[in-house]
Design a protein around this motif. Structure first.
Motif, mmCIF file in Angstrom:
data_model
loop_
_atom_site.group_PDB
_atom_site.id
_atom_site.type_symbol
_atom_site.label_atom_id
_atom_site.label_comp_id
_atom_site.label_asym_id
_atom_site.label_seq_id
_atom_site.Cartn_x
_atom_site.Cartn_y
_atom_site.Cartn_z
ATOM 1 N N ILE A 215 0.836 -1.202 0.000
ATOM 2 C CA ILE A 215 0.000 0.000 0.000
ATOM 3 C C ILE A 215 0.870 1.251 0.000
ATOM 4 C CG2 ILE A 215 -1.616 1.368 1.391
ATOM 5 C CD1 ILE A 215 -2.918 -1.310 2.222
ATOM 6 N N VAL A 216 1.886 1.279 0.884
ATOM 7 C CA VAL A 216 2.780 2.446 0.966
ATOM 8 C C VAL A 216 3.558 2.602 -0.340
ATOM 9 C CG1 VAL A 216 4.779 3.449 2.148
ATOM 10 C CG2 VAL A 216 2.960 2.365 3.478
ATOM 11 N N TYR A 217 4.003 1.476 -0.917
ATOM 12 C CA TYR A 217 4.742 1.546 -2.187
ATOM 13 C C TYR A 217 3.881 2.151 -3.287
ATOM 14 C CZ TYR A 217 7.311 0.153 -6.365
ATOM 15 O OH TYR A 217 7.974 0.170 -7.562
ATOM 16 N N GLU A 218 2.655 1.664 -3.415
ATOM 17 C CA GLU A 218 1.766 2.156 -4.477
ATOM 18 C C GLU A 218 1.392 3.627 -4.258
ATOM 19 O OE1 GLU A 218 1.017 0.614 -7.172
ATOM 20 O OE2 GLU A 218 1.461 -1.495 -6.792
ATOM 21 N N ILE A 219 1.153 4.010 -3.002
ATOM 22 C CA ILE A 219 0.826 5.408 -2.705
ATOM 23 C C ILE A 219 2.004 6.315 -3.046
ATOM 24 C CG2 ILE A 219 0.404 7.058 -0.827
ATOM 25 C CD1 ILE A 219 -1.324 4.921 0.515
ATOM 26 N N THR A 220 3.222 5.882 -2.661
ATOM 27 C CA THR A 220 4.421 6.674 -2.940
ATOM 28 C C THR A 220 4.647 6.790 -4.442
ATOM 29 O OG1 THR A 220 5.385 5.810 -0.884
ATOM 30 C CG2 THR A 220 6.861 6.981 -2.368
ATOM 31 N N GLN A 221 4.413 5.696 -5.171
ATOM 32 C CA GLN A 221 4.545 5.742 -6.622
ATOM 33 C C GLN A 221 3.560 6.738 -7.240
ATOM 34 O OE1 GLN A 221 6.495 3.644 -9.330
ATOM 35 N NE2 GLN A 221 7.677 4.410 -7.595
ATOM 36 N N GLU A 222 2.349 6.777 -6.709
ATOM 37 C CA GLU A 222 1.359 7.719 -7.234
ATOM 38 C C GLU A 222 1.812 9.161 -7.037
ATOM 39 O OE1 GLU A 222 -2.347 6.874 -5.377
ATOM 40 O OE2 GLU A 222 -2.781 5.123 -6.630
ATOM 41 N N LYS A 223 2.541 9.416 -5.945
ATOM 42 C CA LYS A 223 2.977 10.782 -5.639
ATOM 43 C C LYS A 223 4.192 11.195 -6.465
ATOM 44 C CE LYS A 223 -0.097 11.380 -2.376
ATOM 45 N NZ LYS A 223 -1.234 12.323 -2.569
ATOM 46 N N ILE A 224 5.199 10.300 -6.558
ATOM 47 C CA ILE A 224 6.454 10.696 -7.204
ATOM 48 C C ILE A 224 6.620 10.172 -8.626
ATOM 49 C CG2 ILE A 224 7.590 10.850 -4.951
ATOM 50 C CD1 ILE A 224 8.981 8.243 -5.526
ATOM 51 N N ASN A 225 5.761 9.235 -9.039
ATOM 52 C CA ASN A 225 5.842 8.699 -10.394
ATOM 53 C C ASN A 225 4.422 8.457 -10.919
ATOM 54 O OD1 ASN A 225 6.819 7.549 -12.776
ATOM 55 N ND2 ASN A 225 7.240 5.557 -11.832
ATOM 56 N N PRO A 226 3.621 9.529 -11.006
ATOM 57 C CA PRO A 226 2.203 9.373 -11.362
ATOM 58 C C PRO A 226 1.970 8.773 -12.744
ATOM 59 C CG PRO A 226 2.842 11.678 -11.439
ATOM 60 C CD PRO A 226 3.975 10.947 -10.797
ATOM 61 N N ARG A 227 2.912 8.943 -13.675
ATOM 62 C CA ARG A 227 2.735 8.389 -15.022
ATOM 63 C C ARG A 227 3.125 6.914 -15.082
ATOM 64 N NH1 ARG A 227 5.751 11.999 -19.270
ATOM 65 N NH2 ARG A 227 4.742 10.485 -20.651
ATOM 66 N N ARG A 228 3.642 6.395 -13.972
ATOM 67 C CA ARG A 228 4.052 4.993 -13.869
ATOM 68 C C ARG A 228 5.017 4.600 -14.983
ATOM 69 N NH1 ARG A 228 1.854 1.969 -9.794
ATOM 70 N NH2 ARG A 228 0.920 3.414 -8.324
#
Length: 336
Positions: A215-228
């Motif tokens: 959950i924390v990994y996915e949330i952090t990815q959404e914040k710093i790498n939103p385009r995935r």
């Protein structure tokens, strides 16, 4: 580098690998991003990437893991009492030999490959399936947590015996001459069940750990790498943050697991416990009797220091191999 999709023109062009860093995916719309690979890709992609990530994660950070195991000892030998991770590593090397922090690494490598292969393959499959049910077309954090928890069941079924052997080899004055000697001795004196004595505790620890972690990994990815996109720095940072948060939150359970795995003689005999300690409830009670609330957080510093780079390595290696394998497969079927 990044993995992205491109839209064909109105004339109906064919998606291809471009000259730039982007990688177009044939037959995929822009809703299919890097983090969720094309559905045509076999789960073997996730398994190979996961196996590479697991082996790399456990081998690179193994010396710190050895220190963590010793620092979680509830009644350590006076010669094995450490104040810091660096101090522990230094003393182990000086007093027990250069290779001592790596003792037991071979059994960990044997277990980590298949365990992480199943772990990541299950996570990716369940993540997509549950996200479509819970939040169709989106990325559900609830789905991520549930998928991580389910993947843990497979991972721990493979890793638990390796963990038992590894931790017994890591302890100070370990009586075992080799991994095979440890396996034979434990099986002969305690039975096959000894390799799974801490399984329920391991699951009790790892299910919340992996739920928090993903959950924390996915949330952090959404914040710093939103385009995935494929962005190594974002995977490293997200993995490190997720690992640190999950590790700190679940340290009490890890202490109990270590006690069940090692069956620490000095600690158990001080409470007049005969035979072998089993069961999570008994482990919790014993830890409290030996040191109160602070005992549940023994080795928390070593655990966080171990887990931060460990999960950062795991995610960066995993995402790299996902990118590399997918790119290779697409290039093979794309005409030039």
């Amino acid at each position: 580098m990044e993995l992205r999709c491109s839209v064909a023109g109105s004339g109906g062009g064919q998606a291809a690998v471009g000259a730039g860093p982007g990688l177009a995916m044939e037959g995929q719309g822009c809703g299919e991003d890097y983090e969720s690979l094309p559905t045509s890709v076999s789960p073997s992609t996730h398994m190979v990437a996961g196996a590479e990530a697991g082996i790399m994660e456990h081998t690179v950070m193994y010396p710190v893991d050895s220190v963590k195991t010793r620092m979680q000892s509830l009644q350590p030998d006076p010669k094995a009492q450490y104040k810091s991770v660096y101090g522990a590593l230094k003393r182990m090397v000086l007093t027990e030999g250069f290779w001592r922090p790596l003792r037991g690494i071979n059994v960990t490598m044997l277990g980590a490959g298949p365990a992480h292969a199943m772990y990541f393959a299950c996570y990716e499959k369940m993540k997509r399936t549950l996200s479509d049910i819970i939040q169709q077309g989106g990325n559900s954090h609830l789905a991520n947590g549930i998928a991580g928890s389910m993947a843990t069941l497979l991972h721990d079924a493979v890793m638990n015996p390796a963990e038992v052997v590894k931790q017994r080899m890591q302890m100070y004055n370990s009586p075992y001459k080799s991994v095979l000697d440890c396996i034979r001795t434990v099986h002969r004196t305690e039975g096959f069940g000894a390799f799974y004595r801490s399984y329920t505790t391991q699951l009790t620890m790892n299910v919340p750990f992996q739920a928090i972690h993903f959950i924390v990994y996915e949330i952090t990815q959404e914040k710093i790498n939103p385009r995935r996109e494929y962005n190594p720095r974002s995977h490293i940072l997200s993995g490190a943050i997720a690992g640190a948060v999950a590790a700190a939150a679940t340290t009490p359970l890890d202490v109990c697991k270590t006690l069940l795995n090692t069956q620490e003689n000095m600690a158990l005999s001080s409470l007049n416990i005969s035979g072998h300690l089993s069961g999570m409830v008994n482990a919790f009670r014993t830890v409290y009797q030996l040191g109160g609330i602070p005992a549940y957080f023994r080795g928390v510093q070593a655990r966080v220091i171990y887990q931060m780079p460990s999960t950062a390595i795991a995610w960066s290696v995993y995402e790299f191999f996902k990118y590399f394998i997918t790119k290779h497969k697409l290039e093979k079927r794309t005409p030039y």
